[in-house]
Design a protein around this motif. Sequence first.
Motif, PDB file in Angstrom:
ATOM      1  N   ARG A  51      -0.853   4.909  -2.092  1.00 37.38           N
ATOM      2  CA  ARG A  51      -0.562   5.645  -0.855  1.00 37.38           C
ATOM      3  C   ARG A  51      -1.136   7.057  -0.837  1.00 37.38           C
ATOM      4  O   ARG A  51      -1.662   7.513   0.170  1.00 37.38           O
ATOM      5  CB  ARG A  51       0.963   5.706  -0.682  1.00 37.38           C
ATOM      6  CG  ARG A  51       1.437   6.451   0.546  1.00 37.38           C
ATOM      7  CD  ARG A  51       2.942   6.678   0.464  1.00 37.38           C
ATOM      8  NE  ARG A  51       3.274   7.591  -0.631  1.00 37.38           N
ATOM      9  CZ  ARG A  51       4.492   7.693  -1.163  1.00 37.38           C
ATOM     10  NH1 ARG A  51       5.475   6.911  -0.740  1.00 37.38           N
ATOM     11  NH2 ARG A  51       4.725   8.557  -2.137  1.00 37.38           N
ATOM     12  N   GLN A  82      -7.977   3.055  -2.350  1.00 34.98           N
ATOM     13  CA  GLN A  82      -6.619   2.653  -1.987  1.00 34.98           C
ATOM     14  C   GLN A  82      -6.596   1.141  -1.795  1.00 34.98           C
ATOM     15  O   GLN A  82      -6.401   0.625  -0.697  1.00 34.98           O
ATOM     16  CB  GLN A  82      -6.165   3.393  -0.731  1.00 34.98           C
ATOM     17  CG  GLN A  82      -6.094   4.899  -0.921  1.00 34.98           C
ATOM     18  CD  GLN A  82      -5.549   5.606   0.310  1.00 34.98           C
ATOM     19  OE1 GLN A  82      -5.169   4.980   1.280  1.00 34.98           O
ATOM     20  NE2 GLN A  82      -5.515   6.926   0.259  1.00 34.98           N
ATOM     21  N   ASP A  83      -6.772   0.453  -2.926  1.00 32.00           N
ATOM     22  CA  ASP A  83      -6.901  -1.003  -2.866  1.00 32.00           C
ATOM     23  C   ASP A  83      -5.663  -1.726  -3.382  1.00 32.00           C
ATOM     24  O   ASP A  83      -5.704  -2.934  -3.620  1.00 32.00           O
ATOM     25  CB  ASP A  83      -8.136  -1.458  -3.655  1.00 32.00           C
ATOM     26  CG  ASP A  83      -8.133  -0.934  -5.092  1.00 32.00           C
ATOM     27  OD1 ASP A  83      -7.116  -0.351  -5.521  1.00 32.00           O
ATOM     28  OD2 ASP A  83      -9.144  -1.103  -5.791  1.00 32.00           O
ATOM     29  N   GLY A  84      -4.570  -1.003  -3.572  1.00 37.84           N
ATOM     30  CA  GLY A  84      -3.332  -1.640  -3.992  1.00 37.84           C
ATOM     31  C   GLY A  84      -3.326  -2.082  -5.434  1.00 37.84           C
ATOM     32  O   GLY A  84      -2.560  -2.973  -5.813  1.00 37.84           O
ATOM     33  N   ARG A 131       0.829  -1.213   0.000  1.00 41.18           N
ATOM     34  CA  ARG A 131       0.000   0.000   0.000  1.00 41.18           C
ATOM     35  C   ARG A 131       0.863   1.263   0.000  1.00 41.18           C
ATOM     36  O   ARG A 131       0.363   2.344  -0.291  1.00 41.18           O
ATOM     37  CB  ARG A 131      -0.930   0.008   1.204  1.00 41.18           C
ATOM     38  CG  ARG A 131      -1.899  -1.170   1.246  1.00 41.18           C
ATOM     39  CD  ARG A 131      -2.879  -1.136   0.084  1.00 41.18           C
ATOM     40  NE  ARG A 131      -3.752  -2.303   0.060  1.00 41.18           N
ATOM     41  CZ  ARG A 131      -4.910  -2.365   0.692  1.00 41.18           C
ATOM     42  NH1 ARG A 131      -5.313  -1.333   1.415  1.00 41.18           N
ATOM     43  NH2 ARG A 131      -5.657  -3.448   0.620  1.00 41.18           N
TER      44      ARG A 131
END
Length: 797
Positions: free
Chosen positions: A616, A623-625, A611
């Motif tokens: 980031r 922000q789910d990678g 993340r």
Amino acid sequence: MKETSQARLSRRTFLKIGGVTAATAAAAAGTRALLDQSGAVGIGASAVQAAAPQDEKWVRTTCALCPSGCGLEVRVVNGHAVKVEGSAIHPLNQGVCCLRGQAALEMLYSPERIRHPMVKTLEVLETSKVSVSGNSKLPTFREISWEEALGLVAGKLGELRRAGQAHTVGFMLGDARGSLRPLVRQFMTAYGSPNAISLESPDEQTARLAMFLTQGINGYPIYDLNNARYVMTFGGNLLESSRHLITALSGLAFMRRGRPERGKTVAVHPRLALTGVKADEWVPIRPGAYAALALGMANVIISSGLYDKDFVRDYTFGFEDFTDESGASHMGFRRLATERYTLDRVEMITGVPAADIARLAGEFATHRPAVAIMPTEPDGGLDVYAAMAVHALNALIGAIDAAGGVLVQRFPRLADWPALNPDAVAKAGLAQEPIDDGSLPLLTVGSRLADRILAADPYPLNALFILNANPVYEQGDGGRFAAALTKVPFVVSFASTMDETAAHADLILPASTFLEIWGDDFVEGAGYAGVSLRQPVVEPVHDTRNPGDVLLDLAARLGGPVATALPWRSYHELMEYRLAAVDMDRTRFAENAVWSEMVYFHAQPGSAAWRAVVGRDRLSAPQDGRFDFFSRELYAVLDRQAARSTLATDLACLPHFETPVAAADERSYPFLLVTQSLITHPHGWYGILPTLQECYGLQSHVKWSSWVEINPRAGRALGLKDGDLVWVESPTGKVRAPVRLYQGIWPNAVYLPPGLGHQTRVKWGRDSATNIIIGANVNQLRAGDGVTRVKVYKEST
């Protein structure tokens, strides 16, 4: 120095080292004897004066002439800096020092430096500001004391704040290192203005914005060239002017010579620059067509099944068509690339043969680790979609935070800034719309900013500070910025020399050079965290100050919440406070002027650390990678009243090729302008540096002048031969320079180098009765947006 206690030395090697050491020691002893007057002078001493004792030392510091931030060692004799070398213990440059660093002393002792604070004289205060870039007459200034200058500034800021006009103060900041940029933001926030305006290099901003829109990281991409097998650089000039130049030079050298398996480098650009000369393959391309080539390669990689299916499935968004939460369907990246960017269409757009496109795509996908470097073009390449398309190639092969791929720069954890407790004035000011309308990070465009200032949109600026930026010179159609400055009643410049923007200021607070101040800098370019120390090599040569010290002084004078937010008495004190949180040996840091982790730890996809490298800094996107082929951040900021399921909306969120927009028609202006920075061109204007002018055009063998490159076929059609003086003209201006017929440039493109065309009254150390202009300012030709079209014609005799 690396520890060698475990190394085994043969007797023969030891004797060699011992011999060298003994010889060095003997030479040093002899030198010390010559410099030491305490002993006997010898025969004839009565007639010959012995040499004066020398106070000699070497001081380590950090260079600031480009964003690389290399470590330097400066030899100081009797208080005067006399030699600059690279610091062998700095992890980035490891003893190397480029031309710019070697010329730093010419900047320090330049006769063009502003020596004292200066205020514009009353008689020209109302008239001189109408001058624009190119005017041969500089306005008149009067030298004043620092006390008077700071009193003027503090008085003006206090007056505006008491009147509820804190938001009408702006602060334009170019490239700034270490804690300086957050210091400016802390000052402006505590004061109550939302107008801390970033004017970093727009060509670098493109790649940075692409990182944010696809990867959710508000930072510059870091390329792991040391571990790559295949490097494909789109645009820019990687080996002369990239942001992390030293790591690029060392990385490619290691990739090609430092390991058993030699890697391959491919340079894509309309012009054969040094990067292309040093590459294994140069791919000439039509200007402004990088996105099409990258998407054509993506078509081949996807259609051939050469992409990293697991990474794309598990850690990306928008590869396949999808349906949103409202039930509307959207186009995915796969369909976009395979249906719209067929090889025959891409060949027509780019001029690159279809067979070469297919071959390059196959090489890139099968010679992993591979990395595609996003374009950084000062002109015609400010296309974020091109950068997104190139970065999509990295995602297709899983080269995100992977060895040999694109890394995310790590930074040390510094001490937090004091908590801000804005008063009613600051709260009201911060609630106002920013003058740069930055709905996304780094979306400030100079020409649009000038328009907003001219139109007082959304309100007039009453005061403007400018640090490490020269928009009147740097921006396309800089005359508009000069005109915009006439609309601001109080302009303050921190320039070290009388640059084109400082000439329009009401007050100049001259900044010291990096060799005279304390400062912190981050180790950037290799990915791992680190801090470099900038410390005074000599006492200030003139009555100049560190801009950080000036801001802290102003905060103290303003008092109240501004002083509370910035309680330090000097930038050195602020720097030590922030660095105190870093777990390092303070003594060694002071001695070496650098600390770093030296190791980059890759984030495992899907882990907690992941993340920090994907998502980031996202503002609106999840922000789910996941890497976004379809930018959810762009989708979130689109007009919410629009029909968001339209094809146009999908294209706006996907990397795609758009025909470059030009402000002029092709018949009247048949050539496309391209420009690439050179290693002999420092970032910023520090006056004429003779050493750099002597070798300005290394490839072209040109000194103290600009030149115009044009393809021989186009040159012959215009009746031109090498050395002819020609005019290069665009709808915004024209410049004159000698022509160079050069086979290594696209047939309908012309090249001019940046960095020249400044005005000066110093003729290499001697005052001149009239202004001198060295070379041509290519920015006078550039359009505010899109590509620049020009025409070329011989100067009439």
